[in-house]
Scaffold this active site. Sequence first.
Site, short mmCIF file in Angstrom:
data_model
loop_
_atom_site.label_atom_id
_atom_site.label_comp_id
_atom_site.label_asym_id
_atom_site.label_seq_id
_atom_site.Cartn_x
_atom_site.Cartn_y
_atom_site.Cartn_z
N LEU A 178 -11.45 79.38 -101.62
CA LEU A 178 -12.88 79.14 -101.44
C LEU A 178 -13.68 80.13 -102.29
CD1 LEU A 178 -13.47 78.29 -97.68
CD2 LEU A 178 -12.66 76.88 -99.54
N HIS A 192 -16.41 83.50 -96.15
CA HIS A 192 -17.32 84.52 -95.60
C HIS A 192 -17.28 84.48 -94.07
CE1 HIS A 192 -19.42 83.52 -99.53
NE2 HIS A 192 -19.25 84.83 -99.63
N GLN A 229 -24.50 93.19 -111.13
CA GLN A 229 -23.09 92.84 -111.31
C GLN A 229 -22.89 91.55 -112.10
OE1 GLN A 229 -22.49 92.52 -106.85
NE2 GLN A 229 -21.05 90.95 -107.49
N ALA A 235 -24.73 81.99 -100.11
CA ALA A 235 -23.99 80.75 -100.34
C ALA A 235 -22.71 80.80 -99.49
CB ALA A 235 -23.67 80.57 -101.83
O1 PAF Z 1 -18.18 89.75 -103.27
C1 PAF Z 1 -19.42 89.68 -103.32
O2 PAF Z 1 -20.02 88.72 -102.86
C2 PAF Z 1 -20.19 90.78 -104.00
O3 PAF Z 1 -19.51 91.29 -105.08
C3 PAF Z 1 -20.60 91.92 -103.04
C4 PAF Z 1 -19.39 92.64 -102.48
C5 PAF Z 1 -21.43 91.34 -101.90
C6 PAF Z 1 -21.46 92.95 -103.77
O4 PAF Z 1 -22.62 92.37 -104.28
#
Ligand code: PAF
Length: 281
Positions: free
Chosen positions: A186, A39, A63, A34
């Site tokens: 964001l 990013h 997570q 996404a």
């Molecule tokens: O920040 C994220 O998107 C996630 O916590 C990560 C670092 C990709 C680990 O799954």
Amino acid sequence: MSVQIVRTLAELRATIAAWRRDGAVIAVVPTMGALHEGHLSLVRAALGRADRVIVTLFVNPKQFNSAADLAAYPRTEDDDAAKLAPLGAHMLYAPDAQEIYPEGFATTVSVSGVSEGLCGAFRPGHFDGVATVVAKLFLQTGADLAFFGDKDFQQLLVVRRMARDLDLPVEIVACPTVREADGLALSSRNVRLSPSQRAKAPKLAEALTAAARRLASGARPLSTLDDARTAILAAGFDRVEYLELRSADDLATLDLLDRPARLLVAAWLGHTRLIDNVEVV
Ligand code: PAF
């Protein structure tokens, strides 16, 4: 031009071995997809420091605290790949789940101290999940550099501590939070906000920035944080999960602004949980 998509560890390792033979410096940008401008700013920063950049895309079940949150997490791989191609990222590593958690997987990486409190208190097991998957991604890619946003400040410190403690030969590079023009940080979760929630959302950053400014000019932390909490609720947020002043180095709680600090918040707008943090200087 399109980005190479890799799904298996075997293919990842073969590609990396070829890059290494050419002496390439390799960077990794771990994501759950996404992809948004936050990013992409990490990818650009990585391209500025490395010869080859791997973006990982894995929605890590370990997570998430709730099955509903995991199921609702946006999955937009085609769009993500299309966003990466023009930047010149070299690989999108989107592993099948068994490449990360093979049958019988029984190991957890758990970082004490910086994982505790803040998001760690409200999302039990979250940082164990993050540390475990990030350790795997570091070991699988063998990257020299790894890029993380300041937006997830506690996550950044957890990953740093983990890499240091385990002697992982990777430099963790932190990049500034990217914000909308109205200040909203964001986040992949912002798409879940209704138009009226979206209109309220920037008030979180506004309250945080105002509080940080007051603290920096000598205001007392207790009353400043109380006022900021009141402002966030008055702006229409349903709940402030935490709003805390912490040491920027190790997230120790601070009653006084006697060292470099960070003001961190998590608050709910309807069913959407937003987090943000700012430096206090
Ligand atoms: O920040 C994220 O998107 C996630 O916590 C990560 C670092 C990709 C680990 O799954």
